[in-house]
Every structure is written in C-alpha cells, then in structure tokens.
Write an enzyme that holds these catalytic residues in place. Structure first.
Site, PDB file in Angstrom:
ATOM      1  N   SER A 154       0.687  -1.213  -0.441  1.00 55.25           N
ATOM      2  CA  SER A 154      -0.036  -0.183   0.285  1.00 55.25           C
ATOM      3  C   SER A 154       1.112   1.420  -0.451  1.00 55.25           C
ATOM      4  CB  SER A 154      -1.160  -0.181   1.485  1.00 55.25           C
ATOM      5  OG  SER A 154      -1.430   1.430   1.200  1.00 55.25           O
TER       6      SER A 154
ATOM      7  N   HIS B  34      -1.145  -1.340  -3.947  1.00 54.97           N
ATOM      8  CA  HIS B  34      -2.732  -1.066  -3.281  1.00 54.97           C
ATOM      9  C   HIS B  34      -2.551   0.323  -3.599  1.00 54.97           C
ATOM     10  CE1 HIS B  34      -6.491  -2.696  -1.092  1.00 54.97           C
ATOM     11  NE2 HIS B  34      -5.943  -1.201  -0.452  1.00 54.97           N
TER      12      HIS B  34
ATOM     13  N   ASP C  35      -5.100   3.377  -1.879  1.00 50.06           N
ATOM     14  CA  ASP C  35      -6.144   3.331  -1.520  1.00 50.06           C
ATOM     15  C   ASP C  35      -6.499   5.185  -1.115  1.00 50.06           C
ATOM     16  OD1 ASP C  35      -6.713   0.904   0.439  1.00 50.06           O
ATOM     17  OD2 ASP C  35      -4.838   2.069   1.232  1.00 50.06           O
TER      18      ASP C  35
ATOM     19  N   MET D 285      -9.228   8.224  -0.943  1.00 51.69           N
ATOM     20  CA  MET D 285      -9.868   8.614   0.594  1.00 51.69           C
ATOM     21  C   MET D 285     -10.245   9.586   0.403  1.00 51.69           C
ATOM     22  SD  MET D 285      -7.709   6.536   3.750  1.00 51.69           S
ATOM     23  CE  MET D 285      -7.157   7.354   3.324  1.00 51.69           C
TER      24      MET D 285
ATOM     25  N   HIS E 201      -8.196   0.843  -4.454  1.00 50.62           N
ATOM     26  CA  HIS E 201      -9.684   0.953  -3.082  1.00 50.62           C
ATOM     27  C   HIS E 201      -9.679   2.032  -3.149  1.00 50.62           C
ATOM     28  CE1 HIS E 201      -9.910  -0.078   1.488  1.00 50.62           C
ATOM     29  NE2 HIS E 201     -11.310  -0.091   1.178  1.00 50.62           N
TER      30      HIS E 201
ATOM     31  N   MET F 105     -12.067   4.139  -1.444  1.00 49.72           N
ATOM     32  CA  MET F 105     -12.814   4.540   0.016  1.00 49.72           C
ATOM     33  C   MET F 105     -13.894   6.162   0.387  1.00 49.72           C
ATOM     34  SD  MET F 105     -10.007   3.146   3.340  1.00 49.72           S
ATOM     35  CE  MET F 105      -8.897   3.389   2.021  1.00 49.72           C
TER      36      MET F 105
ATOM     37  N   MET G 262     -12.096  -6.217   5.384  1.00 47.58           N
ATOM     38  CA  MET G 262     -10.689  -4.723   6.428  1.00 47.58           C
ATOM     39  C   MET G 262     -10.881  -5.119   7.680  1.00 47.58           C
ATOM     40  SD  MET G 262     -10.581  -2.054   4.067  1.00 47.58           S
ATOM     41  CE  MET G 262      -9.561  -1.017   5.719  1.00 47.58           C
TER      42      MET G 262
ATOM     43  N   ASP H 290      -6.619  -5.780   3.964  1.00 47.67           N
ATOM     44  CA  ASP H 290      -5.812  -4.747   4.457  1.00 47.67           C
ATOM     45  C   ASP H 290      -6.477  -3.768   6.144  1.00 47.67           C
ATOM     46  OD1 ASP H 290      -5.246  -2.661   4.156  1.00 47.67           O
ATOM     47  OD2 ASP H 290      -6.473  -1.581   2.659  1.00 47.67           O
TER      48      ASP H 290
END
Length: 222
Positions: A14, A39, A41, A43, A72, A74, A143, A181
């Site tokens: 990540s 990965h 993320d 957000m 991913h 979010m 998660m 994760d």
C-alpha cells in the site's frame, strides 16, 4: 475445508505508507523485489475521515510500473468516478458495499470498463451480507482495521471473518480472491493466509525500512 492452497498468494504493498518525495522510486523497488500488485487507497474525507489522493497521482505513477494497480475506493457514491479511475490506470477497482446504493449496477459498471471488480466491507459489517454478490465480484476485501488510517493494529476478530468469507465462497463454488487490509505484517501474515485470504495488503511493513528485504521476506511466506 478451504481450497486456498490452490490459489495464488499475492502481496499488494500500500503506497499510503510510502515516502511521497520518492514515490516512483519506491514503487519500482517494491515491484522489482516481487510485489505483483500496487495497492492504492483513495479516501475522500467523507466516507472515511482522511483524505489521500486521486486521479492525477495514479496517472503519474502509472508510468513507472506495469504491475496491477489495485485501487481501493473509500469514497461515497463510487459509481461517480470509476470511469475516471480506469482511464488513469486502474486495473482492479474495489468499492465499499456500505458506500453505494446499487452494488450490482456498480459491479457491472466496473466490469464493463474492463477492470476487475472488488467489494470491501468494514469490520462491523456482517460477512453474510456479501453472499449474494460473491458470484459477481472478482475479489472480496475484508478490512482488518477500520478504514481511513494506516498503521493500525490488526483486529483479532478479523480472522474468523476471513474464514467465514472463504467458507461462503467455497459453499457457492466461487473461485474468489479474498484480500485483507490493515495491520498485516510479516509476524502475522500466516494467520490471514491460514484463514483463507490470498491477497495481502501491507503498507508500513513494506515501505518502512529496506523495501526490497521487506518484500522478499513477505513473499517467502506467501
């Protein structure tokens, strides 16, 4: 009994834990050491408290590696942006079941773009709610911390949730990637693998310290 040993185990570092002043270099190092996924993320400060990064960064780092970009999301209403994430380089797009009103349509939307479709659930969301989606998605992300911040400790109750997710997939005869994760490092990766996970996200345990050595130690356990 799970058939997890027949599936390929994959490390997905990540970049949330990377040094952004040398991000491209660190991604190249992780990839060169054997990481197959990167990965990412995303957000929005709404679905989760933190704000991370978006399309421009992904487009920039797409130039430095051909590894799978595992994005991913979010964010609330992820269906608004999946096309843009595909266009900037996403290979796999994971959304939160809790963040959309029509998961079926979103899965179809992601597949229509030519991406793998992943679904994620928070630690307090019952695993059983994903049953009806397992035959449609390519990956389930369980998660193992509350989403939104890196460096958290693995929630012990996650192990049974991973095991149940794998059982559901096996009951349905679905060859599903199960990703984890949050709080997974070299000291506990065996726990999630034994429970049925096969795609492991790790940030700090990869990017803090010697990246090449960290990746090689991880992949030796996969």
């Amino acid at each position: 009994m799970s058939e997890k040993n027949t599936r390929k185990n994959i490390l997905a570092p990540s970049i949330l834990a990377a040094d952004f002043s040398v991000l491209g270099q660190q991604i190249k190092e992780a990839a060169g050491a054997g990481a197959e996924y990167i990965h990412i993320d995303v957000m929005d400060g709404v679905f989760v408290p933190s704000i991370s990064f978006g399309m421009p960064l992904i487009q920039s780092i797409r130039k430095v590696t051909d590894k799978v970009f595992d994005v991913h999301l979010m964010i609330v209403e992820p269906e608004r942006y999946v096309k843009q994430f595909k266009e900037c380089g996403a290979d796999s797009i994971t959304f939160h079941l809790e963040a959309t009103e029509d998961a079926d349509a979103l899965i179809d939307q992601i597949h229509a773009l030519g991406c793998r479709a992943g679904m994620s659930i928070k630690p307090k969301t019952p695993v059983e709610v994903v049953r009806k989606y397992l035959s449609k998605i390519d990956m389930l992300l369980v998660m193992t911390v509350e989403p939104g911040f890196g460096g958290q400790k693995y929630i012990p109750e996650s192990t049974e949730r991973i095991r149940r997710a794998r059982e559901l997939a096996d009951e349905l005869g679905v060859d599903l990637d199960i990703q984890v994760d949050g709080g997974v490092g070299q000291d506990n990766v065996h726990v999630v693998l034994e429970a049925g996970a096969n795609v492991v996200v790790s940030g700090s345990a990869v990017f803090h310290g010697d990246i090449t050595d960290n990746v090689k130690r991880f992949t030796a356990q996969l």
